[in-house]
Structures are given as C-alpha cells and as structure tokens.
Enzyme design. Structure first.
Site, short mmCIF file in Angstrom:
data_model
loop_
_atom_site.label_atom_id
_atom_site.label_comp_id
_atom_site.label_asym_id
_atom_site.label_seq_id
_atom_site.Cartn_x
_atom_site.Cartn_y
_atom_site.Cartn_z
N GLU A 1 -4.76 3.93 -6.48
CA GLU A 1 -4.99 3.14 -5.28
C GLU A 1 -5.87 1.93 -5.58
O GLU A 1 -6.91 2.08 -6.23
CB GLU A 1 -5.63 4.01 -4.19
CG GLU A 1 -4.72 5.11 -3.71
CD GLU A 1 -5.29 5.93 -2.56
OE1 GLU A 1 -6.48 5.72 -2.21
OE2 GLU A 1 -4.56 6.76 -2.01
N SER B 1 -3.17 13.90 2.19
CA SER B 1 -4.27 14.58 1.51
C SER B 1 -4.76 13.76 0.32
O SER B 1 -5.67 12.94 0.45
CB SER B 1 -3.85 15.98 1.08
OG SER B 1 -2.72 15.95 0.23
N HIS C 1 -3.83 4.67 2.82
CA HIS C 1 -4.93 5.64 2.82
C HIS C 1 -5.80 5.45 4.07
O HIS C 1 -7.02 5.29 3.98
CB HIS C 1 -5.78 5.50 1.56
CG HIS C 1 -6.57 6.75 1.25
ND1 HIS C 1 -6.94 7.11 -0.03
CD2 HIS C 1 -7.07 7.73 2.06
CE1 HIS C 1 -7.63 8.24 0.00
NE2 HIS C 1 -7.72 8.64 1.26
#
Length: 330
Positions: free
Chosen positions: A268, A238, A286
């Site tokens: 990230e 998520s 991701h």
C-alpha cells in the site's frame, strides 16, 4: 528547573480535521504536540525528520521501520490510531523497550458498514450502472439480492461480530470460521460455526476479518478460491496479507469467482495494476475502518494510551508488546 514537556508527533495529516478530544487529552497531560505539515502519509525519511526530539507518537500507517527506530533512541511510545500494527517493526521496538499500543474496540462499526457497502456495490452492480447512466445509457439489469444469501465470515472477532449482527437485518444466513470462536455469541445470533473448508464451499459471500499472522498469510489462494462457488463474492477489509492477489486476479479474469470487493492490499499504496480494470471488482483505499466517528474514537484511545504510559500506568489491553513491561521507562 521546570520539566521540559515531552513532544509527541501526530503522524496522520488528516487527524486534526476530525475533531474529538485527543488533542486536549494530550495537552492536559503535559505533551507538546508536533503536527506534520506534509499533508499526506509520511515516507520513511520524512518520519525520521518529524520524530526528532519526540518521546512518543500517535501513529497512522507511517513506516516505523528498524531504520526509523534506530534513528530515535529516545522514542518511548508508538500509539497506533487503529487496531493493526503492520507498519511497525514490533520486534525492533521490543528490543528497544518502545511500547507499541493499539486502539481496540473503536472501529468495528465502520469496518462492518464498509464491508456491506462493498457487498451491495457488487450484487447491485452499482459502479457499472452508475457509469452507464452517466455516459447517457440506461443499463437496467437483474441484480442479486443479499437476503437469503449465505454470508461466510472468516474471523469472528470484533469486526466479524459487527458484520454478523448487521447481516441479520439483511435476512442473511450466517456461517463463520474462527480458530477460537465466541460460542456464546454464535449461539445467541444463530451463527453456524464451520470448518474453513466448509466456509469456502458454502458461502455465497465471504468476508474476511482476520489479523495478519503467519497462519493467515495467503489463506485465500488459488486452492481455496477453487473451492468456492463460481458465483461467490469475496470481501477483504482486513489485511492484504490474507489474500493472494495474483490468484484472485486470475479467478476474477476467468470468472471462476463472481466478484470481489477489496479495501486492503499486499502493498500500500498498490499503484496501478492491470487487474484493477476487471468489471467484477470494486476497490477502495484502505478506508473501511476510518470514518469520522471511528477515527475520533481511535485517536482518543491512542491519546489515552500515550498519556497512561507517560504517567507510569500500563494500559494492558492496548499493549502489543507486553514483554517489555518490567524494563519500560518513559
């Protein structure tokens, strides 16, 4: 005098390789496409450069910060190729009457498949067995099944539902927590709706499908991890926001939790982290919501949103900041 076509930045470098109709949708509506040639995710200063003269953008995970938005007062639309909008300063966009859109209903299948990929990799010890055979060994072991394992789903939205329907094929009992559950869906698929505390305590595998909200910030923390079975596996496809990485790393290192499959991170890219070497961990970059089919669908949906706004239409189901509707002008 001929009207100058508006420019739209195609932010993600890889989007042109997946095909689909998004380019023709934009060009047929009169957009002039600007394709960045950096070959990776744009940094803030690079985004400022590439947005020059653009009225709209098809946005990936580039940082649409206040600095970026203030540098481009003529930007009217940020159409996200995805269902999240973490990289966009929505408050600033709203202040400047920039419409921010997402592409709902386009990637839940990809997310669900990826969640099961992580589950299977962990219970079947795929990575250590691969590395063992690759190095000349033959590390056979007794692995865990998925069938019969209770799957807990935190967040029964589109992605959570897609995971739930696939769990049925794996013969997994399903329980779920959602603040505003779809009761009809849960009943139709024999899903037990439980409290968050019961979800933690009863799940053999817990998969997270929650948006990044103030309420979900570090919902999975040291306290919640301590309530889980020591054999439990946690999957996060998520948002990194939802999970306290330091608490998870500690639980994995102490084997107070069985394992984790992590696709999203608090920052990230996360860079090299010491806890990434733990043997009961599988990591991906991701990538859960982005396969060739979902990416094409997301790009098409984003393009349609940008076109609608250019034409003076209002794609309400895709708009993140609907409060600007009366003031919005392209």
């Amino acid at each position: 005098m001929a009207k100058i076509p508006p420019k739209i930045l195609i932010g993600p470098s890889h989007i042109n390789s997946v095909g689909g109709k998004f380019q023709s949708i934009l060009e047929n509506a009169g957009y002039d496409l600007v394709c960045q040639d950096v070959g990776r995710q744009l940094l803030e200063h690079e985004l400022i450069h590439w947005l020059k003269g653009c009225s709209a953008s098809l946005a990936g995970s580039e940082p649409y910060t206040k600095k970026v938005l203030e540098a481009h007062p003529d930007l009217r639309v940020i159409a996200r190729i995805g269902v999240g909008f973490d990289g966009v300063d929505v408050s600033c966009a709203t202040e400047k009457n920039i419409a921010v859109t997402i592409a709902p209903g386009t990637n839940q299948g990809s997310v669900a498949e990826h969640a099961f990929t992580l589950m299977l990799a962990l219970v079947k010890r795929l990575v250590p067995q691969h590395l063992g055979v690759q190095s000349g060994g033959f590390p056979r072991s007794i692995n865990r099944p998925l069938r019969g394992q209770t799957l807990g789903i935190a967040g029964l939205g589109r992605a959570g539902k897609a995971v739930a329907t696939r769990a049925i094929a794996f013969e997994m009992p399903v329980i779920a927590y959602d603040p505003f559950p779809d009761l009809a869906f849960a009943k139709a698929h024999n899903i037990s709706l439980v409290t968050f505390e019961d979800l933690l305590e009863k799940s053999d595998i817990l998969t997270l499908h929650l948006p990044a909200t103030p309420e979900s910030r570090h919902l999975i923390n040291a306290k919640s991890l301590a309530r889980m079975k020591h054999t439990a596996i946690i999957i996060n496809t998520s948002r990194g926001w939802v999970l306290d990485e330091a608490a998870l790393a500690d639980a994995l290192a102490k084997n107070t939790i069985g394992g984790a499959g992590i696709d999203v991170f608090e920052e990230e890219p996360p860079g090299k982290q010491a806890w990434f070497d733990l043997p009961n961990l599988v990591l991906t970059p991701h990538a859960a919501g982005v396969d060739s089919m979902s990416l094409a669908a997301m790009a098409e949906s984003a393009a349609e949103a940008a076109v609608s706004l250019y034409k003076g239409e209002w794609p309400a189901e895709k708009i993140v900041n609907p409060q600007i509707r009366d003031k919005f002008r392209f």
